[in-house]
Design a protein around this motif. Structure first.
Motif, PDB file in Angstrom:
ATOM      1  N   ALA A 188      -1.928 -33.553  44.176  1.00  0.00           N
ATOM      2  CA  ALA A 188      -2.835 -34.256  45.068  1.00  0.00           C
ATOM      3  C   ALA A 188      -2.596 -33.826  46.504  1.00  0.00           C
ATOM      4  CB  ALA A 188      -2.679 -35.760  44.875  1.00  0.00           C
ATOM      5  N   ASP A 189      -2.314 -34.786  47.413  1.00  0.00           N
ATOM      6  CA  ASP A 189      -2.209 -34.408  48.820  1.00  0.00           C
ATOM      7  C   ASP A 189      -0.824 -33.905  49.206  1.00  0.00           C
ATOM      8  OD1 ASP A 189      -1.339 -36.880  48.204  1.00  0.00           O
ATOM      9  OD2 ASP A 189      -2.401 -37.948  49.780  1.00  0.00           O
ATOM     10  N   ARG A 190       0.106 -33.852  48.283  1.00  0.00           N
ATOM     11  CA  ARG A 190       1.409 -33.292  48.629  1.00  0.00           C
ATOM     12  C   ARG A 190       1.752 -32.153  47.672  1.00  0.00           C
ATOM     13  NH1 ARG A 190       2.347 -37.482  45.163  1.00  0.00           N
ATOM     14  NH2 ARG A 190       4.063 -37.096  43.748  1.00  0.00           N
ATOM     15  N   HIS A 191       2.715 -31.365  48.104  1.00  0.00           N
ATOM     16  CA  HIS A 191       3.144 -30.233  47.279  1.00  0.00           C
ATOM     17  C   HIS A 191       4.585 -30.470  46.868  1.00  0.00           C
ATOM     18  CE1 HIS A 191       0.227 -27.746  49.917  1.00  0.00           C
ATOM     19  NE2 HIS A 191      -0.389 -28.324  48.919  1.00  0.00           N
ATOM     20  N   THR A 192       4.933 -30.045  45.663  1.00  0.00           N
ATOM     21  CA  THR A 192       6.354 -30.029  45.365  1.00  0.00           C
ATOM     22  C   THR A 192       6.734 -28.571  45.136  1.00  0.00           C
ATOM     23  OG1 THR A 192       5.939 -30.328  43.022  1.00  0.00           O
ATOM     24  CG2 THR A 192       6.384 -32.307  44.283  1.00  0.00           C
ATOM     25  N   GLU A 193       7.900 -28.222  45.636  1.00  0.00           N
ATOM     26  CA  GLU A 193       8.308 -26.829  45.500  1.00  0.00           C
ATOM     27  C   GLU A 193       9.062 -26.623  44.212  1.00  0.00           C
ATOM     28  OE1 GLU A 193       9.369 -25.586  49.821  1.00  0.00           O
ATOM     29  OE2 GLU A 193       9.724 -23.923  48.439  1.00  0.00           O
ATOM     30  N   THR A 194       8.934 -25.441  43.664  1.00  0.00           N
ATOM     31  CA  THR A 194       9.678 -25.131  42.461  1.00  0.00           C
ATOM     32  C   THR A 194      10.224 -23.718  42.637  1.00  0.00           C
ATOM     33  OG1 THR A 194       9.450 -24.721  40.099  1.00  0.00           O
ATOM     34  CG2 THR A 194       7.456 -24.554  41.356  1.00  0.00           C
ATOM     35  N   ASP A 195      11.345 -23.404  41.970  1.00  0.00           N
ATOM     36  CA  ASP A 195      11.886 -22.060  42.210  1.00  0.00           C
ATOM     37  C   ASP A 195      11.394 -21.043  41.196  1.00  0.00           C
ATOM     38  OD1 ASP A 195      13.283 -23.043  40.156  1.00  0.00           O
ATOM     39  OD2 ASP A 195      15.275 -22.893  41.088  1.00  0.00           O
ATOM     40  N   HIS A 196      10.731 -21.529  40.132  1.00  0.00           N
ATOM     41  CA  HIS A 196      10.121 -20.568  39.219  1.00  0.00           C
ATOM     42  C   HIS A 196       8.978 -21.222  38.450  1.00  0.00           C
ATOM     43  CE1 HIS A 196      12.568 -22.675  36.277  1.00  0.00           C
ATOM     44  NE2 HIS A 196      11.852 -22.102  35.332  1.00  0.00           N
ATOM     45  N   ALA A 197       8.132 -20.385  37.897  1.00  0.00           N
ATOM     46  CA  ALA A 197       7.036 -20.882  37.068  1.00  0.00           C
ATOM     47  C   ALA A 197       6.873 -19.945  35.884  1.00  0.00           C
ATOM     48  CB  ALA A 197       5.750 -20.943  37.873  1.00  0.00           C
ATOM     49  N   LEU A 198       6.506 -20.528  34.733  1.00  0.00           N
ATOM     50  CA  LEU A 198       6.437 -19.749  33.492  1.00  0.00           C
ATOM     51  C   LEU A 198       5.009 -19.340  33.146  1.00  0.00           C
ATOM     52  CD1 LEU A 198       8.668 -21.929  31.146  1.00  0.00           C
ATOM     53  CD2 LEU A 198       9.357 -19.917  32.477  1.00  0.00           C
ATOM     54  N   ALA A 199       4.931 -18.337  32.284  1.00  0.00           N
ATOM     55  CA  ALA A 199       3.644 -17.919  31.725  1.00  0.00           C
ATOM     56  C   ALA A 199       2.846 -19.151  31.303  1.00  0.00           C
ATOM     57  CB  ALA A 199       3.895 -17.039  30.507  1.00  0.00           C
ATOM     58  N   GLY A 200       1.553 -19.136  31.558  1.00  0.00           N
ATOM     59  CA  GLY A 200       0.702 -20.244  31.132  1.00  0.00           C
ATOM     60  C   GLY A 200       0.434 -21.248  32.220  1.00  0.00           C
ATOM     61  N   ASP A 201       1.258 -21.230  33.268  1.00  0.00           N
ATOM     62  CA  ASP A 201       1.142 -22.275  34.284  1.00  0.00           C
ATOM     63  C   ASP A 201       0.138 -21.888  35.376  1.00  0.00           C
ATOM     64  OD1 ASP A 201       1.731 -24.711  35.380  1.00  0.00           O
ATOM     65  OD2 ASP A 201       3.894 -24.360  35.508  1.00  0.00           O
ATOM     66  N   ILE A 202      -0.270 -22.901  36.135  1.00  0.00           N
ATOM     67  CA  ILE A 202      -1.082 -22.677  37.329  1.00  0.00           C
ATOM     68  C   ILE A 202      -0.298 -23.207  38.522  1.00  0.00           C
ATOM     69  CG2 ILE A 202      -3.142 -23.460  38.567  1.00  0.00           C
ATOM     70  CD1 ILE A 202      -4.692 -23.243  35.992  1.00  0.00           C
ATOM     71  N   VAL A 203      -0.045 -22.359  39.500  1.00  0.00           N
ATOM     72  CA  VAL A 203       0.715 -22.768  40.690  1.00  0.00           C
ATOM     73  C   VAL A 203       0.057 -22.158  41.928  1.00  0.00           C
ATOM     74  CG1 VAL A 203       2.982 -23.053  39.605  1.00  0.00           C
ATOM     75  CG2 VAL A 203       2.273 -20.787  40.412  1.00  0.00           C
ATOM     76  N   ALA A 204       0.460 -22.668  43.085  1.00  0.00           N
ATOM     77  CA  ALA A 204       0.020 -22.057  44.332  1.00  0.00           C
ATOM     78  C   ALA A 204       1.231 -21.380  44.945  1.00  0.00           C
ATOM     79  CB  ALA A 204      -0.524 -23.122  45.268  1.00  0.00           C
ATOM     80  N   VAL A 205       1.026 -20.252  45.597  1.00  0.00           N
ATOM     81  CA  VAL A 205       2.155 -19.568  46.219  1.00  0.00           C
ATOM     82  C   VAL A 205       1.872 -19.295  47.690  1.00  0.00           C
ATOM     83  CG1 VAL A 205       2.984 -18.496  44.096  1.00  0.00           C
ATOM     84  CG2 VAL A 205       1.339 -17.267  45.507  1.00  0.00           C
TER      85      VAL A 205
END
Ligand SMILES: Nc1nc2c(ncn2[C@@H]2O[C@H](COP(=O)(O)OP(=O)(O)OP(=O)(O)O)[C@@H](O)[C@H]2O)c(=O)[nH]1
Ligand SMILES: [Mg+2]
Length: 682
Positions: A360-377
Motif C-alpha cells: 500500500a502506501d509504505r514499502h518494506t525492504e527485502t534483501d532478496h526475491a525469488l523466481a515468481g515474485d513481483i517486487v519493485a527495485v
C-alpha cells in the motif's frame, strides 16, 4: 541434504505466491475490491473510498480528482499463508495498455462485474485480452446491494458474452438493500456480514436448504460433466465432496474450461473473504504458470526455479519521490540486493540498490526475491518498460509487452517559450513510463506533437506534466491517426534505380506485383534462378516498409498491401543492398501512386447509458456525429442503453456534450472498433 531442505522451502514459498490482477469495465468496483482486500489482509487499517479520494491504489492526484484508475498499481499483501501480489488495473479504454502490461506478468485474475449492468463492453475486451495471455480468471459479481442487482442475470450475461461455463459457487442471501451475505455452495455454510463488515459463519438457514441442495447438485453435475475424475466419483458415490469439488474447480479454472463465479458488495464490505479464499484455492501459483520464453526462440525457456539464472521483466517504471522505481516480475533465479543485472536489449548493466515490496502506501525492504515474485527495485536508471533484466553471464531477452498504436495526436507547446525544453523533457519522461504515448515533431510545421490512445489519455499526460514538472502546455485540437488502404493494386510494375556519378554507382532493377491483402503488409519473393540474391530480396522488403510509412493520399501509413517481387536484374559492380532498398522505396511509392487507395479513419464502439427521457436527444446527436446506432435497450434500472459505431474524430468533446444533454446523468464508454473509410476530403 541441506540443499534438499532449502529447495523444498523455496518451492513451498513460490507455491504460496499469487500474482493476481483485478480487471473490469470502468466503475465495476476494482479499486474498491482492492481496497477491501488490503484492509482485510491487515495491509491498511482503514477502508478508503474512491469517491473521497482515499484509496491506496488510486494514489495519483489525478486519479483522486477524477475518481477513476489511470495507472495500474501493484501492492503485496498476505492471506492464509499466501503472498498475494495484486495489480489494480484501470477500466477506461484509454489506459488499456496498462492492462496489457499487467496481464503480461500476472498468473491469474479476478474479473469484476457490476451486478446490475452485467458484462459491459470493456469487461469483454479485458476478458479477451486475458484470454490471449492465457491468464486464468475467476469472476466476482459486485454491487449486489444495488437496486436491480441480480446474480442469475449476471450469470446469463457472462454465459452469453464471455464463457459458456460460468459456475456459481455461491448463492446470495437477500437482494439489493437487504443483501447480507452468501451461501457457500462448496462448504454448505452461510456467510453473513454485519453493518461493520464483520463476518459470521453459520448453518444454511432452513428456508434455503432446498434451494441450496438444488444448486449444489447442479454445480456437482456441471463439474462432473467437465472433469473425468469428478465424474468417476460422482458415478460411484452419487455426489461430490468439498475436497473433490475444490480440486476439480481448480483444474477447470487453470485450463479455462469453466469460470468460478462469486458475488458480493465491495462497498458494503461483503463477500471479500471468500473471494480471497477462492483466489488462493483456484488461481495458479508461479509454479503452475508456463515458463518464460526467449523472444523468437520458443525452445529457450526458464522455469520458476530460484537456482536458474536470473530472468525478470520490467513491466512498470515510475518516478516516485524516493527515486525511480522499476517494477519487476521475476520469472527465474534469485534477485539479491546489490546484484548487477543486464538489460538484455540495450546491453547496459544496472545495479540493484534496493528491493522493495510495495505494501500500500509504505514499502518494506527485502534483501532478496525469488523466481515468481513481483517486487519493485531502486537502482536501475535507464531500464524502460518492457526491458528484460537478467544475469549478465546468462543473457536472455524476453518478448516485450505489446503496445497499442496511438490513434489521437495533439500539438503541444509550452505556454511560456522559456519552458519549451522543460516541457519536452517532461513529456519524454512520461513516454518512457508509458510506451503508448509518443512524442514527435511534425515535419511540416516543426510543432511538437503528442500521440496516445484517446483524448483522456493525452489530457491526463499534459495535466501530469503541469502538476509534476510545473510546466503549462497549450494543446491543439485533437487529430485522429488516419491510414491509407489499398483497394486496387498494380501488377508487373517495373522500377529501375540507376545512379552513375563517378566512383561506385547504384544499380537495382525490380518488378513488383502490388496486391490488396488483409490489413497489414506481406512480402514474398518469387524470383527464380537466383536472379536476385536473398540479401537483395530482403533489402527490397525493407524498402517496401519504408515506402508504406507514408502513403500517397496524405502521408499516412499504408495498410492492406501484399508485395511480390517477381523479377529483377543486378549489376555485377553497382548493385548493393542499399541500391535495392532504395529502388523498392522509390518504386513502391510510385506504384502506389498509380494504384487506388482509400483513406481510413479510426472507428469506436460507443455505449451510452442515459435516462430514458434523454434518449431522443442522444440519438439525434449520435446521428449528427456520423454514428450508426447498433441497438438500444432499456436497462433494468430504467436507463436506456445505446450502442453505436462512431468515427473517433467525431467523439472529441463528446463527454461534455453528453453531460449537457442529460443534465449530467448520462455516461458513456468507448472501445476501438477498427478502421472505416473516411469521407473523401477531395
Ligand atoms: N453500490 C455499490 N457501489 C460500489 C460497489 N463497489 C464499488 N462501488 C462504487 O462504484 C464506483 C466505482 O468504483 P471503483 O472501485 O472506483 O471502480 P473501478 O472499477 O476501480 O473503476 P476504474 O478504475 O475507473 O475503472 C465508486 O463510486 C464506488 O464507491 C458496491 O459493491 N456497491
Ligand atoms: Mg479503479
Amino acid at each position: 541434504m541441506r540443499t534438499d531442505t532449502t529447495t523444498r522451502t523455496t518451492t513451498t514459498a513460490i507455491a504460496a505466491v499469487r500474482n493476481l490482477g483485478i480487471l473490469a469495465h470502468v466503475d465495476a468496483g476494482k479499486t474498491t475490491v482492492t481496497e477491501r482486500i488490503l484492509y482485510l489482509t491487515g495491509t491498511t487499517h482503514k477502508r478508503g473510498e474512491v469517491h473521497n479520494g482515499t484509496t491506496v491504489t488510486d494514489f495519483d492526484p489525478q486519479e483522486r480528482d477524477r475518481g477513476i484508475t489511470i495507472f495500474a498499481a501493484a501492492v503485496s499483501c498476505a492471506w492464509a499463508g499466501h503472498r498475494i501480489n495484486l495489480i489494480d488495473t484501470p477500466g477506461h479504454v484509454d489506459f488499456a495498455d496498462e492492462v496489457e502490461r499487467s496481464l503480461r506478468v500476472l498468473d491469474g485474475a479476478v474479473a469484476v462485474f457490476d451486478a446490475v449492468a452485467g458484462v459491459e463492453p470493456q469487461s469483454e475486451s479485458v476478458w479477451r485480452q486475458a484470454e490471449r495471455h492465457g491468464v486464468p480468471r475467476i469472476a466476482f459479481v459486485n454491487k449486489l446491494d444495488r437496486a436491480g442487482a441480480d446474480l442469475d442475470t449476471a450469470l446469463t450475461s457472462i454465459r452469453e458474452r464471455l464463457h459458456p461455463r460460468p459456475l456459481a459457487v455461491q448463492l446470495p442471501l437477500g437482494t439489493e438493500e437487504s443483501f447480507t451475505g452468501v451461501i457457500d455452495l462448496v462448504h454448505l455454510r452461510a456467510l453473513t456480514w454485519d453493518g461493520d463488515g464483520t463476518l459470521t459463519e453459520g448453518p444454511v438457514p432452513d428456508h434455503l436448504t432446498a434451494e441450496t441442495t438444488a444448486r449444489r447438485r447442479a454445480l456437482e453435475e456441471a463439474v462432473a460433466e467437465l472433469h473425468p475424475e469428478a465424474l468417476e466419483e460422482f458415478c460411484t458415490h452419487g455426489a461430490l465432496d468439498a475436497t473433490t469439488l475444490t480440486a476439480a474447480l481448480r483444474h477447470l479454472t487453470r485450463t479455462g474450461e469453466a469460470v468460478v463465479v462469486l458475488c458480493g458488495s465491495a462497498y458494503r464490505n461483503r463477500g471479500i473473504e471468500p473471494l480471497l479464499d477462492a483466489a488462493v484455492a483456484y488461481l495458479p501459483s508461479p509454479l503452475d504458470a508456463p515458463p518464460a520464453r526467449a523472444a523468437g526462440e520458443q525452445q529457450r525457456q526458464r522455469a520458476a526455479d530460484p537456482q536458474q539464472p536470473l530472468t525478470a521483466l520490467a513491466f512498470k517504471v515510475t518516478a516516485a519521490p524516493t527515486g525511480r522505481l522499476t517494477y519487476l516480475r521475476l520469472y527465474a533465479g534469485t534477485l539479491r540486493k546489490g546484484d548487477t543485472v543486464l538489460d538484455a536489449a540495450t546491453g547496459r548493466t544496472e545495479r540493484i540498490a534496493r528491493i522493495l515490496r510495495v505494501m500500500a502506501d509504505r514499502h518494506t525492504e527485502t534483501d532478496h526475491a525469488l523466481a515468481g515474485d513481483i517486487v519493485a527495485v531502486i537502482g536501475p536508471k535507464s531500464a524502460r518498460v518492457g526491458a528484460t533484466l537478467c544475469d549478465p553471464d546468462h543473457p536472455i531477452l524476453l518478448e516485450a509487452p505489446m503496445s497499442a498504436e496511438p490513434v489521437v495526436t495533439v500539438a503541444v507547446e509550452a505556454r511560456r517559450a522559456a519552458d519549451t525544453d522543460k516541457l519536452t523533457a517532461a513529456l519524454a519522461r512520461l513516454a518512457e513510463e508509458d510506451p503508448s504515448l509518443r512524442l514527435a515533431t511534425d515535419p511540416e510545421t516543426g510543432q511538437r506533437t503528442l500521440s496516445g490512445l484517446g483524448e483522456l489519455h493525452l489530457e491526463v499526460a499534459v495535466e501530469k506534466v503541469r502538476r509534476e514538472a510545473g510546466v503549462e502546455a497549450v494543446v491543439g485540437r485533437p487529430q485522429v491517426a488516419l491510414r491509407e488502404a489499398l483497394v486496387e493494386g498494380v501488377s508487373g510494375f517495373v522500377y529501375r534505380h540507376a545512379k552513375q556519378d563517378g566512383g561506385a554507382g547504384q544499380f537495382a532493377h525490380i518488378v513488383l506485383d502490388v496486391q490488396v491483402a488483409g490489413d497489414g503488409f506481406a512480402f514474398t519473393s518469387a524470383v527464380t534462378g537466383g536472379r536476385v540474391p536473398r540479401e537483395y530480396a530482403q533489402a527490397v522488403e525493407a524498402g517496401c516498409r519504408d515506402a508504406l510509412a507514408e502513403g500517397p493520399l496524405g502521408g499516412h501509413p499504408v495498410v492492406g498491401v501484399a508485395v511480390t517481387l517477381t523479377d529483377g536484374i543486378t549489376h555485377p559492380k553497382d548493385s548493393s543492398e542499399l541500391a535495392f532498398r532504395t529502388a523498392a522505396r522509390l518504386g513502391l511509392r510510385e506504384a502506389l501512386r498509380s494504384a487506388r487507395l482509400q483513406l481510413l479513419e479510426p472507428l469506436a464502439e460507443v455505449s451510452v447509458t442515459v435516462p430514458e427521457d434523454a434518449l431522443g436527444a442522444v440519438l439525434g446527436d449520435l446521428a449528427a456525429r456520423r454514428g450508426q446506432v447498433q441497438g438500444t435497450a432499456l436497462g433494468r434500472d430504467g436507463a436506456a442503453q445505446v450502442s453505436a459505431l462512431v468515427p473517433l474524430a467525431e467523439l472529441f468533446g463528446y463527454a461534455g456534450r453528453l453531460r449537457g444533454r442529460t443534465q449530467g446523468r448520462g455516461t458513456f464508454t468507448t472501445r476501438p472498433a477498427g478502421y472505416t473509410p473516411a469521407p473523401s476530403l477531395g
